[in-house]
Design a protein around this motif. Structure first.
Motif, mmCIF file in Angstrom:
data_model
loop_
_atom_site.group_PDB
_atom_site.id
_atom_site.type_symbol
_atom_site.label_atom_id
_atom_site.label_comp_id
_atom_site.label_asym_id
_atom_site.label_seq_id
_atom_site.Cartn_x
_atom_site.Cartn_y
_atom_site.Cartn_z
ATOM 1 N N ARG A 196 14.258 -20.303 -45.593
ATOM 2 C CA ARG A 196 14.077 -21.501 -45.142
ATOM 3 C C ARG A 196 15.410 -22.022 -44.772
ATOM 4 N NH1 ARG A 196 11.037 -23.327 -50.269
ATOM 5 N NH2 ARG A 196 12.782 -24.635 -50.760
ATOM 6 N N ASN A 225 5.561 -18.668 -39.039
ATOM 7 C CA ASN A 225 6.739 -19.688 -39.170
ATOM 8 C C ASN A 225 6.167 -20.901 -39.263
ATOM 9 O OD1 ASN A 225 9.017 -17.382 -38.360
ATOM 10 N ND2 ASN A 225 7.461 -17.064 -37.044
ATOM 11 N N LEU A 248 16.090 -22.387 -33.704
ATOM 12 C CA LEU A 248 15.963 -23.592 -34.314
ATOM 13 C C LEU A 248 17.065 -24.568 -34.012
ATOM 14 C CD1 LEU A 248 14.811 -25.548 -36.746
ATOM 15 C CD2 LEU A 248 16.063 -24.347 -38.280
ATOM 16 N N HIS A 272 17.216 -25.820 -42.492
ATOM 17 C CA HIS A 272 17.116 -26.984 -41.909
ATOM 18 C C HIS A 272 18.186 -27.128 -40.778
ATOM 19 C CE1 HIS A 272 16.028 -31.248 -41.574
ATOM 20 N NE2 HIS A 272 17.438 -31.518 -41.382
ATOM 21 N N ASN A 278 9.930 -19.439 -43.155
ATOM 22 C CA ASN A 278 9.005 -18.000 -42.977
ATOM 23 C C ASN A 278 9.232 -17.143 -44.162
ATOM 24 O OD1 ASN A 278 11.379 -16.741 -42.518
ATOM 25 N ND2 ASN A 278 11.613 -16.973 -40.379
ATOM 26 N N ARG A 317 4.002 -25.992 -35.602
ATOM 27 C CA ARG A 317 4.790 -26.881 -35.660
ATOM 28 C C ARG A 317 4.102 -28.263 -36.079
ATOM 29 N NH1 ARG A 317 6.457 -31.223 -32.773
ATOM 30 N NH2 ARG A 317 8.662 -31.944 -32.961
ATOM 31 N N SER A 359 14.884 -30.841 -38.186
ATOM 32 C CA SER A 359 13.663 -30.054 -38.363
ATOM 33 C C SER A 359 13.842 -29.010 -39.297
ATOM 34 C CB SER A 359 13.098 -29.234 -36.947
ATOM 35 O OG SER A 359 12.690 -30.255 -36.186
ATOM 36 N N THR A 360 12.988 -28.700 -40.037
ATOM 37 C CA THR A 360 12.854 -27.559 -41.081
ATOM 38 C C THR A 360 12.042 -26.490 -40.637
ATOM 39 O OG1 THR A 360 13.349 -29.275 -42.642
ATOM 40 C CG2 THR A 360 12.483 -27.271 -43.508
ATOM 41 N N LEU A 361 12.438 -25.210 -41.045
ATOM 42 C CA LEU A 361 11.651 -24.048 -40.668
ATOM 43 C C LEU A 361 11.801 -23.100 -41.924
ATOM 44 C CD1 LEU A 361 10.717 -21.605 -38.797
ATOM 45 C CD2 LEU A 361 13.073 -21.023 -38.372
ATOM 46 N N VAL A 403 3.603 -19.360 -34.828
ATOM 47 C CA VAL A 403 4.455 -20.559 -34.983
ATOM 48 C C VAL A 403 3.440 -21.743 -35.166
ATOM 49 C CG1 VAL A 403 6.347 -22.113 -34.205
ATOM 50 C CG2 VAL A 403 6.520 -19.658 -33.930
ATOM 51 N N ILE A 462 7.130 -24.917 -38.690
ATOM 52 C CA ILE A 462 8.342 -25.702 -38.576
ATOM 53 C C ILE A 462 7.743 -27.481 -38.641
ATOM 54 C CG2 ILE A 462 9.949 -26.810 -36.525
ATOM 55 C CD1 ILE A 462 9.440 -24.046 -35.268
#
Length: 316
Positions: free
Chosen positions: A240, A222, A280, A242, A236, A187, A232-234, A185, A224
């Motif tokens: 995707r 991933n 998330l 939010h 992978n 971030r 927050s937006t993720l 991850v 973030i």
């Protein structure tokens, strides 16, 4: 041994206080300062503790300030393993102007590390990490620590299945993007993302597209990106998403600690084998809970539970 190990190379004793007004020149009469243990990884461990979870904080400490830091952590019931360094652990100061509500934050650099300290720290972190566990590297690096430290740590952990979560900034972040280190991850906040992208990312789709591009390049499994008050937006390889914050802007007191609270809750959810999308949402609720607290205070389990239902999840 905890499944989550947080790593703080440059911890601090955070002092927070206030004055009726702040201006250059006269002596400013401040309120009695509050002292908290600080630094990215430490705050992640504190957030995990406040949410009823368990982690171990790996902390590089030195001198009288370092001893005070460990006492503060012990008082909060946070488990830690201390790594001794030469020099005194830093202090940071946050002063709030009571008249305007504006906050001024003064952050010290921390003690200098030599090459031997770096190598010893890598070995100590590797030994302290649980097999197949989560290791969270969060916060700034002290002077002397090479910018490729996250990559070096990732290589150490990969031999026994450790998952590295990185929340950093500046040149270490830029190097991770230029030279992928197989992190689980990664971030960052929106300012850092725009700096890396070389362009503005005004919409959630813009942010998601950039995060996806990092995943496709193998920067991290991933990615973030925090969009401030928007959530927050993720991204992978599978999608995707939010997640928006659920806090009324009128309740916001301070953004300090929101990112660390997010990482703590997000990591705790994954350690409990929850789906990454649920993680998330849990992280976003923790960030929402953190911004309604003063100074260096973090999230509370009560407020996370209050905000969680209102954190809206969107597929992008």
């Amino acid at each position: 041994m905890s499944d989550i190990l947080t790593v703080t190379l440059n911890p601090t004793v955070d002092l927070s206080t206030s004055a009726p007004s702040i201006s250059a020149g006269p002596k400013l009469r401040c309120t009695t300062p509050k002292a908290d243990p600080g630094g990215g990884g430490i705050n992640v461990s504190r957030a995990i503790r406040f949410l009823g979870g368990d982690s171990t904080a790996f902390i590089a400490t030195g001198g009288e300030t370092g001893a005070r830091l460990l006492r503060l952590l012990a008082a909060e019931g946070v488990k830690f393993t201390a790594f001794s360094v030469t020099g005194d652990t830093r202090q940071s100061i946050a002063v709030t102007d009571s008249g305007t509500g504006e906050q001024y934050r003064f952050v010290m650099p921390g003690p200098y590390w030599n090459a031997d300290m770096v190598d010893e720290a890598l070995s100590a972190i590797d030994s302290a990490a649980a097999r197949d566990g989560i290791v969270i590297l969060s916060g700034s690096q002290p002077p002397g620590v090479p910018v490729d430290f996250p990559a070096r740590l990732s290589n150490r952990l990969s031999s026994h299945g450790g998952r590295l979560f990185v929340d950093t900034s500046g040149e270490p972040l830029h190097l991770l993007v230029r030279e992928p280190a197989n992190t689980s991850v990664l971030r960052m906040d929106d300012v850092e993302a725009e700096d890396l992208a070389g362009r503005a990312l005004p919409t959630r789709l813009d942010t998601a597209d950039f995060a996806t591009s990092l995943v496709e390049r193998g920067i991290a499994e991933n990615v973030i990106i925090a969009r401030g008050a928007d959530g927050s937006t993720l991204a992978n390889s599978t999608g995707r998403w939010h997640c928006s914050r659920a806090v009324d802007p009128a309740e916001v007191v301070s953004a300090v600690g929101a990112g660390d609270s997010f990482v703590g809750a997000f990591s705790l959810a994954l350690a409990r084998d929850e789906d990454i999308v649920d993680a998330l949402k849990f992280g976003t609720a923790a960030a929402s809970a953190a911004v309604i607290t003063e100074g260096t205070d973090l999230c509370s389990a009560e407020n996370v539970a209050r905000f969680l239902p209102g954190c809206e999840l969107t597929t992008l």
